[in-house]
Design an enzyme around this catalytic site. Structure first.
Site, PDB file in Angstrom:
ATOM      1  N   ASP A  16       0.832  -1.204   0.000  1.00 36.40           N
ATOM      2  CA  ASP A  16       0.000   0.000   0.000  1.00 36.40           C
ATOM      3  C   ASP A  16       0.869   1.258   0.000  1.00 36.40           C
ATOM      4  O   ASP A  16       2.009   1.244   0.471  1.00 36.40           O
ATOM      5  CB  ASP A  16      -0.927  -0.020   1.228  1.00 36.40           C
ATOM      6  CG  ASP A  16      -2.116   0.917   1.058  1.00 36.40           C
ATOM      7  OD1 ASP A  16      -2.394   1.347  -0.090  1.00 36.40           O
ATOM      8  OD2 ASP A  16      -2.762   1.235   2.071  1.00 36.40           O
ATOM      9  N   ASN A  64     -10.853  -2.687  -5.936  1.00 37.30           N
ATOM     10  CA  ASN A  64     -10.054  -1.693  -6.652  1.00 37.30           C
ATOM     11  C   ASN A  64     -10.660  -1.273  -7.998  1.00 37.30           C
ATOM     12  O   ASN A  64     -10.216  -0.286  -8.601  1.00 37.30           O
ATOM     13  CB  ASN A  64      -8.604  -2.177  -6.847  1.00 37.30           C
ATOM     14  CG  ASN A  64      -7.764  -2.109  -5.579  1.00 37.30           C
ATOM     15  OD1 ASN A  64      -6.862  -2.920  -5.372  1.00 37.30           O
ATOM     16  ND2 ASN A  64      -8.031  -1.140  -4.709  1.00 37.30           N
TER      17      ASN A  64
END
Ligand code: IPE
Ligand code: IPE
Ligand code: MG
Length: 232
Positions: A16, A64
């Site tokens: 991330d 996503n």
């Protein structure tokens, strides 16, 4: 001679902070993703040197798809060109590639690139890198239940029935899940396996990760006491 510290047999990584890494440099988010790939290569080599057997990289979640069309398109393009495009790198370092996630929900070119790479690295034995792509922990559990029921209509669901029907039942459950960029959540990653996984969160954005960060992860893991509900 000193004993070698225990390393996780299977490490899960939530990569991330690519977007924030890019933002800090006034670059487009996509530049962060490209840089993140370089970090992935550094990390996999060091993980192999440390003796880790399996590393699952969270590459694209079932959530996503909510991102801008431009970002999703860029990521899919990156997967097509880099997953199979790095074949020489995998073979040089003995990296076997496996995939986890709903591959049927991916564009045909991405699925094809993954399938080819899995096939062409199947004889590598140093380390297994698992690409979690179009992956959601809830989705994987639902697919496992449906897979079981289609083979065993009307039968009761057990823990074994689910575990045996996850995407990669032959892969041992993850021992430790780490996340970069200082967010402290799982974001739908490996929900079944994480029941007894050790968790660790690090501040650095993913594109800045290097060999030292993986050595730190291994050190942190070696300090944990795993009890699985029992006593030490
Ligand atoms: C992780 O970085 C990469 C993917 C989820 C594909 P992000 O893109 O989530 O980066 P931040 O969280 O916006 O910084
Ligand atoms: C998790 O990161 C997914 C991947 C690393 C591929 P996100 O950046 O998508 O997670 P949230 O939205 O911050 O929870
Ligand atoms: Mg993020």
């Amino acid at each position: 001679m000193e004993d070698k510290p225990v390393v996780p047999a299977h490490l899960g990584i939530i990569m991330d902070g690519n977007g924030r890494w890019a933002k800090k440099r006034s670059l487009p988010r996509t530049a962060g993703h490209a840089e993140g790939l370089k970090a992935l290569k550094r990390v996999i080599c060091e993980a192999a040197r440390q003796g880790i057997g399996y590393v699952t990289f969270y590459t694209f979640s079932t959530e996503n798809w909510k991102r801008s069309e431009q970002e999703v398109k860029y990521l899919m393009h990156l997967f097509v060109s880099k997953i199979h495009g790095e074949l020489a790198f995998y073979n040089k370092h003995g990296i076997r590639i496996l995939a986890r996630g709903d591959l049927n929900g991916l564009p045909e070119e991405v699925r094809h690139a993954i399938e080819q790479t899995v096939l062409e690295t199947s004889n590598n034995t140093t380390i297994t890198a698992i690409v979690a792509i179009n992956y959601g922990g809830r989705d994987e559990i639902c697919r496992a239940v449906n897979k079981f029921l289609s083979k065993n209509p009307g039968q009761g669901i057990t823990e074994t029935a689910i575990a045996d029907n996850l995407d990669l039942p032959q892969v041992p459950p993850v021992d430790m899940i780490v996340r970069s960029a200082n967010e402290k959540r799982l974001s739908n990653f490996l929900l079944w396996d994480s029941a007894y996984a050790e968790l660790a969160f690090y501040e650095k954005f993913w594109p800045d990760w290097n060999e030292e960060d993986i050595r730190k992860v291994c050190h942190d893991y070696s300090q944990r006491v795993r009890k699985f509900g029992g006593v030490e």
